[in-house]
Write an enzyme that holds these catalytic residues in place. Structure first.
Site, PDB file in Angstrom:
ATOM      1  N   PRO A   2     -19.968  17.704 -14.795  1.00 45.31           N
ATOM      2  CA  PRO A   2     -18.714  17.375 -15.467  1.00 45.31           C
ATOM      3  C   PRO A   2     -18.907  16.232 -16.466  1.00 45.31           C
ATOM      4  CG  PRO A   2     -18.347  17.688 -13.127  1.00 45.31           C
ATOM      5  CD  PRO A   2     -19.830  17.705 -13.332  1.00 45.31           C
ATOM      6  N   GLU A   3     -18.230  16.346 -17.601  1.00 47.57           N
ATOM      7  CA  GLU A   3     -18.364  15.324 -18.631  1.00 47.57           C
ATOM      8  C   GLU A   3     -17.139  14.413 -18.621  1.00 47.57           C
ATOM      9  OE1 GLU A   3     -20.281  16.495 -22.154  1.00 47.57           O
ATOM     10  OE2 GLU A   3     -21.315  18.163 -21.207  1.00 47.57           O
ATOM     11  N   ARG A 248     -33.681  17.604 -20.033  1.00 49.83           N
ATOM     12  CA  ARG A 248     -32.408  18.318 -20.095  1.00 49.83           C
ATOM     13  C   ARG A 248     -32.526  19.488 -21.052  1.00 49.83           C
ATOM     14  NH1 ARG A 248     -27.248  14.397 -19.720  1.00 49.83           N
ATOM     15  NH2 ARG A 248     -28.029  12.904 -18.186  1.00 49.83           N
TER      16      ARG A 248
END
Length: 258
Positions: A2-3, A248
């Protein structure tokens, strides 16, 4: 993961359900907090700081981080949970609602007086009332050799961006994710980051393209091998990070981004 906008909305829902009420029951299902009981304490507020969620209850702060799988949900009395009970890590009840934290990556308590110091390492919060764009630019510029995608994701530089926003911002600014920070115009990049995440903080569906229809919300994130929505070139995919342990996923258009 979640950002910042997701955590912001979660904090707002929790604040609406809990703030101004007294806790009737708590159940912390992690060994370090198993004996903590906050029943009777007032809930002052619930807020986000970047990707961190802060419940200010009595003289303590319940600090959580959602990591990859975590989420907080609010249930009314008698409403069945829509996730398995064994995934619950924290339960905080007030007279007319229960807040349940599932699969929380971090869950801890600390004194309210320690909040500022405990979170001092975080950069300016993109969704905070004290957002400081100049400080964010200064922190990013302090490591000119770092790939820009890595620097944007570093919460010590600016708090709230995750991998979706990092990849999308690089596309929108026409920047290869691997380009060194020292070769990037940081002021417009940081300004865009603020505009885009603030535009999404009240939306149920995040979009960087302006289109909220399923499958059309994003420019490059998760679209390796698909055609660029702008030029038709195939989107490429790779991995970037400070170390091999911090890699990432990264996506970019080799024509639109240089």
């Amino acid at each position: 993961m979640p950002e910042g906008d997701t955590v912001y909305r979660a904090a707002r829902r929790l604040d609406e359900a809990l703030a101004g009420r007294a806790v009737t029951r708590t159940d912390f299902r992690v060994p370090a907090l198993a004996e903590v009981d906050l029943a009777g304490e007032p809930v002052h507020s619930v807020a986000s700081r970047g990707k961190h969620l802060l419940m200010r209850i009595g003289e303590v702060v319940v600090h959580s981080h959602l990591k990859m799988e975590g989420e907080w949900r609010v249930f009314r009395p008698g409403e069945p949970w829509r996730r398995p009970a064994w995934q619950a890590r924290a339960i905080i009840e007030v007279p007319d609602a229960s807040a349940v934290g599932f699969d929380l990556g971090t869950l801890e308590l600390f004194g309210a007086a320690d909040e500022t110091e405990r979170l001092a390492y975080l950069g300016p919060d993109l969704l905070g009332p004290d957002w400081d764009a100049e400080e964010a630019v200064r922190r990013l510029a302090s490591s000119p050799e770092t790939p820009v995608a890595v620097a944007l994701a570093e919460q010590r530089n600016l708090a709230g961006l995750g991998n979706v926003y990092v990849n999308e911002l690089c596309f929108l600014r026409g920047i290869l994710p691997a380009r060194p920070v020292g070769d990037v115009e940081l002021v417009p990049l940081v300004a865009l980051a603020s505009r885009v995440i603030r535009a999404n903080r009240d939306r149920a569906v995040r979009t960087t393209t302006g289109d909220t229809h399923r499958g059309r919300q994003l420019w490059v994130y998760g679209r390796g091998g698909e055609a660029c929505r702008r030029c038709g070139t195939l989107i490429e995919h790779g991995r970037l990070g400070r170390t091999e342990l911090e890699l990432r996923e990264t996506w970019w258009c080799p024509n639109c981004q240089r």
